[in-house]
Write an enzyme that holds these catalytic residues in place. Sequence first.
Site, PDB file in Angstrom:
ATOM      1  N   SER A 106       0.838  -1.193   0.000  1.00  0.00           N
ATOM      2  CA  SER A 106       0.000   0.000   0.000  1.00  0.00           C
ATOM      3  C   SER A 106       0.883   1.257   0.000  1.00  0.00           C
ATOM      4  O   SER A 106       1.659   1.469  -0.923  1.00  0.00           O
ATOM      5  CB  SER A 106      -0.941  -0.038   1.210  1.00  0.00           C
ATOM      6  N   ASP A 240      -9.454  -6.276  -4.020  1.00  0.00           N
ATOM      7  CA  ASP A 240      -8.963  -5.161  -3.204  1.00  0.00           C
ATOM      8  C   ASP A 240      -9.960  -4.004  -3.265  1.00  0.00           C
ATOM      9  O   ASP A 240     -10.162  -3.408  -4.328  1.00  0.00           O
ATOM     10  CB  ASP A 240      -7.596  -4.703  -3.713  1.00  0.00           C
ATOM     11  N   HIS A 268      -7.063  -6.540   0.310  1.00  0.00           N
ATOM     12  CA  HIS A 268      -5.958  -5.578   0.330  1.00  0.00           C
ATOM     13  C   HIS A 268      -4.712  -6.109   1.025  1.00  0.00           C
ATOM     14  O   HIS A 268      -3.656  -5.470   0.965  1.00  0.00           O
ATOM     15  CB  HIS A 268      -6.418  -4.284   1.016  1.00  0.00           C
TER      16      HIS A 268
END
Length: 336
Positions: A106, A240, A268
Amino acid sequence: MALEARTLTLHGQEIRLREYLPSTRDTTGEPLVLLHGISGSGQTWIPLLEHFERTGFGRHVLVPDLPGHGDSGSPRADYGLGAMASVVRDILALTGNHHATIAGHSLGGGIAMQFAYQFPEMCARLVLVGSAGLGPQVTAVLRATALPGAKATLAAAVNPVTVAIARGIAAAGRGLGGKLAPETRELTRHLSSLSDAGRRRAFLFIARSLIDLRGQRASAVDKLYLAEQVPTLMIWGAHDPLIPVEHGRKTAELLPGSRLTVFENAKHFPHVADPARFGAELERFLDETEPARLTLEEVVEILVRASEAANEVENRAKAVKKVPEKLSPGPHLRRA
C-alpha cells in the site's frame, strides 16, 4: 523464530526495527526490507516472517515501523514519500547495508518506488503489494480525509473509548464462536492504531499530501521508465476494495519485464490472507532474478535519453504545425 526487535535513534527520533535472522548460519543475497502501509506497522508482516522461519528463508529481513506508525516516534515532522524513503535509506546505513530488495504494501509500495527513484544505486529489486501511487482510484474513505472537519470526525470515531468498545464486542463474538478473517483482523488493527493522537496526526498528514477528493495525486507512472532495469514483482488481491487491481495490470503493461501475481481470494492484504503462497512467490522471484546494480551515472544517462526523445517528439510536432496548408481549387477560385 529468529526475530529480534530493537530501537534505533535516527535524527533524534526513535525507530522500532524488527529483524529476521535466518536460522542457518550463512545468509544468501542482499537483505529484504518490508514496508507496511498507512496506519499499519511492521506487525503486518509477522505471518510472512513465520512462514520464512518454517521454510528456512536464507535472507536477512528488515521490518521497520515507519515514523508515525507502530512503536516508532510520532514527531511533528515531514511524513511525505521523500522523507519516508530517506528514513529507509538511513535504516539501511545504520544496519550496515548498502543494497537491498525493497518490498512495500500500500503506502509502503509508494515509498519503495520513491526509494528506487531517490537512491537507485541502493535498490536491487522492487516488490509492490497492492501499491499506492500507480493510479488515481482509491477508496472513498481515504478521499474523505480531504474534507473539512475530517480531523474532528476521525477523532470522534476512533479513540481509546470506541476502540475499547469495539474490542469488547469482538471478544463477545469470539465467545459465541465467531471468528474474524485474517484480513479483517489486520484492517481492524490498522484502524485501531488511529486512537493514538500522534498516529492520527501522521495518518492525516500522509493522506492529505497524497490524496484529494478526486483520488490519489501522487503518481509514479510517469517515472516508471527509470525502473525498467530493476526487477519488479507486483502482488495484488483480486478483490482489493482500497486500491483496485487494475492499477497492477496497467503497470505490468508499462513495465514489460515485470511480474504480476493476482491472489483471487484476497483483498488488500494478500500477505496476510495467504502468507505461504505470498512467501513462495517472493522466494521464486528472488531466486530467478538478478539484482539491479545501477549507478548514478547510468540513471543520469537514462534521464538524458528520455529528455532528448521527448524534445525530438515535440520538435517534430512543431514542425508539422508550421507546414502551410495547400488550398484546393474551389468555387471561390477562378482559373486565369
